[in-house]
Scaffold this active site. Structure first.
Site: not given
Length: 221
Positions: A7, A32, A34, A36, A65, A67, A136, A171
């Protein structure tokens, strides 16, 4: 073989291009990312322009990913930015089936993510639409959190998947110590941030996590 997806949330924000290339050279299988939004989760990270900037440096698979909520309006922008896969949270909106269809229609692989408090059964009717289920093992929003044991959930999802070609990704709090617990339960892709980027060499850190995950299942590199 256990796949490792570092990540880049734990990478040096001033040097993403070099660090992406370095972790791939060190044996990373995927990269990866992330995303957000400071709404669905309490943090703000990368948007489509950042993903577009990462794209030329990623030679493996860019695993994005999301979020964020709502998800659907952002799908075209991440497709244009070059994401290979988008993973959306089942908790992020009222129509996750429609979201997954939209990701597939945008010519990306589709993943669905589950927070620690969400049961495995939430994905039972989605498994024919996805390439990956992300479990998660921390509450989403920040890197560096402690591992929450979700092994029973992982085992339940592995049983539901059956012979479908669907990955189980985990993760949160993944280290050489926690990796065997999740791979033994059925996970085959491990996201690791701090355990890759903080201390030691990337190659040694990735190899240690992979070796621990493989040893628990009898898989060989």
């Amino acid at each position: 073989m256990t796949l490792i997806a570092p990540s880049i949330l734990s990478a040096d924000f001033a040097d993403f291009g070099r660090q992406i290339r370095a972790v791939e050279d060190a044996g990373a299988d995927w990269v990866h990312v992330d995303v957000m939004d400071n709404h669905f989760v309490p943090n703000l990270t990368f948007g489509p322009p950042a993903v577009k900037a990462f794209r030329p440096h990623v030679k493996t698979l860019m695993d994005v990913h999301l979020m964020i909520a709502p998800v659907d309006p952002s799908i075209p922008a991440y497709a244009e930015a070059g994401a290979d896969r988008l993973t959306a949270h089942v908790e992020a909106g009222p129509h996750i089936h429609r979201t997954l269809q939209a990701i597939r229609d945008a010519d990306m692989q589709a993943g669905v993510a589950l927070n620690p408090g969400t049961p495995a059964d939430a994905v039972e009717n989605l498994l024919d639409l996805v390439d990956l289920v992300l479990v998660m093992t921390v509450n989403p929003g920040f890197g560096g959190q402690s591992f929450i044991d979700m092994t029973a959930k992982i085992a339940r999802i592995r049983a539901m998947i059956g012979d479908r070609p669907v990955h189980i990704q985990v993760d949160g709090g993944i280290t050489p110590e926690t990796a065997p617990r999740v791979t033994r339960a059925g996970a085959d892709v491990l996201v690791a941030g701090s355990a890759v980027f903080k201390g030691g060499t990337y190659a040694d850190n990735i190899a240690a996590i992979r070796k621990a995950g493989d040893a628990a299942t009898g898989r060989m590199a």
